[in-house]
Design a protein around this motif. Sequence first.
Motif, PDB file in Angstrom:
ATOM      1  N   TRP A  34       0.794  -1.230   0.000  1.00 37.61           N
ATOM      2  CA  TRP A  34       0.000   0.000   0.000  1.00 37.61           C
ATOM      3  C   TRP A  34       0.828   1.283   0.000  1.00 37.61           C
ATOM      4  CZ3 TRP A  34       0.003   3.412   4.253  1.00 37.61           C
ATOM      5  CH2 TRP A  34       0.518   2.911   5.443  1.00 37.61           C
ATOM      6  N   HIS A  35       2.073   1.244   0.422  1.00 42.01           N
ATOM      7  CA  HIS A  35       2.861   2.484   0.446  1.00 42.01           C
ATOM      8  C   HIS A  35       3.825   2.505  -0.733  1.00 42.01           C
ATOM      9  CE1 HIS A  35       5.011   5.985   1.623  1.00 42.01           C
ATOM     10  NE2 HIS A  35       4.220   6.143   2.668  1.00 42.01           N
ATOM     11  N   PRO A  36       3.696   3.483  -1.630  1.00 39.06           N
ATOM     12  CA  PRO A  36       4.528   3.503  -2.839  1.00 39.06           C
ATOM     13  C   PRO A  36       6.024   3.651  -2.573  1.00 39.06           C
ATOM     14  CG  PRO A  36       3.357   5.591  -2.602  1.00 39.06           C
ATOM     15  CD  PRO A  36       2.813   4.652  -1.553  1.00 39.06           C
ATOM     16  N   SER A  37       6.415   4.149  -1.409  1.00 41.46           N
ATOM     17  CA  SER A  37       7.834   4.323  -1.088  1.00 41.46           C
ATOM     18  C   SER A  37       8.473   3.057  -0.531  1.00 41.46           C
ATOM     19  CB  SER A  37       8.010   5.460  -0.082  1.00 41.46           C
ATOM     20  OG  SER A  37       7.550   6.667  -0.628  1.00 41.46           O
ATOM     21  N   SER A  38       7.661   2.116  -0.095  1.00 45.28           N
ATOM     22  CA  SER A  38       8.177   0.899   0.527  1.00 45.28           C
ATOM     23  C   SER A  38       8.445  -0.148  -0.551  1.00 45.28           C
ATOM     24  CB  SER A  38       7.166   0.359   1.540  1.00 45.28           C
ATOM     25  OG  SER A  38       7.691  -0.767   2.203  1.00 45.28           O
ATOM     26  N   LEU A  39       9.718  -0.445  -0.754  1.00 44.19           N
ATOM     27  CA  LEU A  39      10.111  -1.398  -1.798  1.00 44.19           C
ATOM     28  C   LEU A  39      10.167  -2.827  -1.272  1.00 44.19           C
ATOM     29  CD1 LEU A  39      12.983   0.707  -3.412  1.00 44.19           C
ATOM     30  CD2 LEU A  39      10.555   0.613  -4.074  1.00 44.19           C
ATOM     31  N   ALA A  40      10.671  -3.018  -0.059  1.00 40.44           N
ATOM     32  CA  ALA A  40      10.797  -4.345   0.542  1.00 40.44           C
ATOM     33  C   ALA A  40      11.034  -4.181   2.037  1.00 40.44           C
ATOM     34  CB  ALA A  40      11.968  -5.101  -0.082  1.00 40.44           C
ATOM     35  N   VAL A  41      10.682  -5.215   2.788  1.00 37.67           N
ATOM     36  CA  VAL A  41      10.923  -5.226   4.235  1.00 37.67           C
ATOM     37  C   VAL A  41      11.543  -6.559   4.612  1.00 37.67           C
ATOM     38  CG1 VAL A  41       9.138  -3.559   4.872  1.00 37.67           C
ATOM     39  CG2 VAL A  41       8.538  -5.958   4.656  1.00 37.67           C
ATOM     40  N   SER A  42      12.346  -6.551   5.673  1.00 32.93           N
ATOM     41  CA  SER A  42      12.938  -7.791   6.152  1.00 32.93           C
ATOM     42  C   SER A  42      13.012  -7.769   7.670  1.00 32.93           C
ATOM     43  CB  SER A  42      14.335  -7.997   5.549  1.00 32.93           C
ATOM     44  OG  SER A  42      15.185  -6.927   5.883  1.00 32.93           O
ATOM     45  N   GLY A  43      13.080  -8.947   8.243  1.00 29.62           N
ATOM     46  CA  GLY A  43      13.077  -9.069   9.690  1.00 29.62           C
ATOM     47  C   GLY A  43      11.709  -9.522  10.162  1.00 29.62           C
ATOM     48  N   ALA A  44      11.219  -8.932  11.212  1.00 27.79           N
ATOM     49  CA  ALA A  44       9.919  -9.287  11.788  1.00 27.79           C
ATOM     50  C   ALA A  44       8.811  -8.648  10.953  1.00 27.79           C
ATOM     51  CB  ALA A  44       9.854  -8.811  13.237  1.00 27.79           C
ATOM     52  N   VAL A  45       8.387  -9.338   9.893  1.00 29.23           N
ATOM     53  CA  VAL A  45       7.451  -8.720   8.944  1.00 29.23           C
ATOM     54  C   VAL A  45       6.069  -9.363   8.926  1.00 29.23           C
ATOM     55  CG1 VAL A  45       9.335  -7.969   7.445  1.00 29.23           C
ATOM     56  CG2 VAL A  45       8.193 -10.147   6.975  1.00 29.23           C
ATOM     57  N   ASP A  46       5.875 -10.460   9.673  1.00 30.07           N
ATOM     58  CA  ASP A  46       4.655 -11.247   9.526  1.00 30.07           C
ATOM     59  C   ASP A  46       3.616 -11.040  10.618  1.00 30.07           C
ATOM     60  OD1 ASP A  46       6.080 -12.407  11.563  1.00 30.07           O
ATOM     61  OD2 ASP A  46       5.775 -14.468  10.869  1.00 30.07           O
ATOM     62  N   HIS A  47       3.792 -10.024  11.441  1.00 26.15           N
ATOM     63  CA  HIS A  47       2.846  -9.785  12.536  1.00 26.15           C
ATOM     64  C   HIS A  47       2.888  -8.301  12.927  1.00 26.15           C
ATOM     65  CE1 HIS A  47       6.743 -10.380  14.504  1.00 26.15           C
ATOM     66  NE2 HIS A  47       6.277  -9.584  15.465  1.00 26.15           N
ATOM     67  N   PRO A  48       1.833  -7.834  13.617  1.00 25.06           N
ATOM     68  CA  PRO A  48       1.860  -6.457  14.116  1.00 25.06           C
ATOM     69  C   PRO A  48       3.000  -6.313  15.130  1.00 25.06           C
ATOM     70  CG  PRO A  48      -0.379  -7.307  14.135  1.00 25.06           C
ATOM     71  CD  PRO A  48       0.530  -8.477  13.849  1.00 25.06           C
ATOM     72  N   LEU A  49       3.859  -5.336  14.889  1.00 30.75           N
ATOM     73  CA  LEU A  49       5.042  -5.176  15.744  1.00 30.75           C
ATOM     74  C   LEU A  49       4.692  -4.579  17.103  1.00 30.75           C
ATOM     75  CD1 LEU A  49       7.771  -3.893  13.256  1.00 30.75           C
ATOM     76  CD2 LEU A  49       7.204  -6.239  13.912  1.00 30.75           C
ATOM     77  N   GLU A  50       5.401  -5.104  18.115  1.00 28.76           N
ATOM     78  CA  GLU A  50       5.255  -4.657  19.495  1.00 28.76           C
ATOM     79  C   GLU A  50       6.357  -3.646  19.817  1.00 28.76           C
ATOM     80  OE1 GLU A  50       2.894  -5.689  21.643  1.00 28.76           O
ATOM     81  OE2 GLU A  50       1.992  -7.212  20.349  1.00 28.76           O
ATOM     82  N   ILE A  51       6.237  -2.947  20.923  1.00 31.66           N
ATOM     83  CA  ILE A  51       7.257  -1.996  21.361  1.00 31.66           C
ATOM     84  C   ILE A  51       8.605  -2.711  21.473  1.00 31.66           C
ATOM     85  CG2 ILE A  51       8.036  -0.561  23.300  1.00 31.66           C
ATOM     86  CD1 ILE A  51       5.118   0.179  23.780  1.00 31.66           C
ATOM     87  N   GLY A  52       9.628  -2.088  20.882  1.00 34.50           N
ATOM     88  CA  GLY A  52      10.978  -2.622  20.920  1.00 34.50           C
ATOM     89  C   GLY A  52      11.349  -3.474  19.715  1.00 34.50           C
ATOM     90  N   GLU A  53      10.360  -3.983  18.968  1.00 32.26           N
ATOM     91  CA  GLU A  53      10.673  -4.782  17.786  1.00 32.26           C
ATOM     92  C   GLU A  53      11.137  -3.872  16.651  1.00 32.26           C
ATOM     93  OE1 GLU A  53       8.461  -8.708  16.978  1.00 32.26           O
ATOM     94  OE2 GLU A  53       6.905  -7.305  17.642  1.00 32.26           O
ATOM     95  N   SER A  54      11.980  -4.457  15.768  1.00 28.33           N
ATOM     96  CA  SER A  54      12.535  -3.705  14.647  1.00 28.33           C
ATOM     97  C   SER A  54      12.294  -4.417  13.331  1.00 28.33           C
ATOM     98  CB  SER A  54      14.046  -3.525  14.821  1.00 28.33           C
ATOM     99  OG  SER A  54      14.330  -2.750  15.952  1.00 28.33           O
ATOM    100  N   VAL A  55      12.375  -3.642  12.258  1.00 30.71           N
ATOM    101  CA  VAL A  55      12.257  -4.162  10.906  1.00 30.71           C
ATOM    102  C   VAL A  55      13.127  -3.292  10.008  1.00 30.71           C
ATOM    103  CG1 VAL A  55      10.235  -2.757  10.326  1.00 30.71           C
ATOM    104  CG2 VAL A  55      10.598  -4.923   9.151  1.00 30.71           C
ATOM    105  N   VAL A  56      13.649  -3.878   8.937  1.00 33.54           N
ATOM    106  CA  VAL A  56      14.453  -3.133   7.975  1.00 33.54           C
ATOM    107  C   VAL A  56      13.611  -2.935   6.719  1.00 33.54           C
ATOM    108  CG1 VAL A  56      16.532  -3.160   6.543  1.00 33.54           C
ATOM    109  CG2 VAL A  56      16.617  -4.029   8.894  1.00 33.54           C
TER     110      VAL A  56
END
Length: 173
Positions: A34-56
């Motif tokens: 849905w976001h045109p600027s987001s090309l790819a994500v890696s790391g914790a990508v398969d669930h709603p992130l909690e406080i302290g979690e990171s993603v690239v």
Amino acid sequence: MALGTTRIVSAVDIARGPPEVFAYVTTPGNWPQWHPSSLAVSGAVDHPLEIGESVVEDFQVAGRRGRVTWRVTAREPDRWWRIAGNIEGRESGTVSYSLAPTATGTHFVREFEYRTPNLLFALLNRLSLRSRIEAESLQAVRQLKERLESAGEPARSSRVESPPAHDRRQRGS
């Protein structure tokens, strides 16, 4: 020393409840959908992130490609979520989502804040960056609305209310 902060705010009403919208937007694997600027994500990508979690995230914003590490800094389920970005060891900005229930679904607000680190950036921001980022952010929330609303019928509450105690007694429960 930063010269100031730019704040980009985009909002949209979505015909889906806050729990569904919150789960979707806070799951990084959905961002490139849905976001045109987001090309790819890696790391914790398969669930709603909690406080302290990171993603690239690999991104292209206003024509500039890069990689940012986002870390969740605040979270109030179904209402508010904030991530702080870091690019090559430098703070790069924050993204906040706020959600409010409406009669027909959710009022969704996305805020992107970034600092102006020097005079050259301030000039570029004023001349073209800000307007390009605003356009991309507006496109993003419009695509979010389209994506969620085209997914079929809104999710119904799975909560089943029991009849009042006097009704249960009359039915022999």
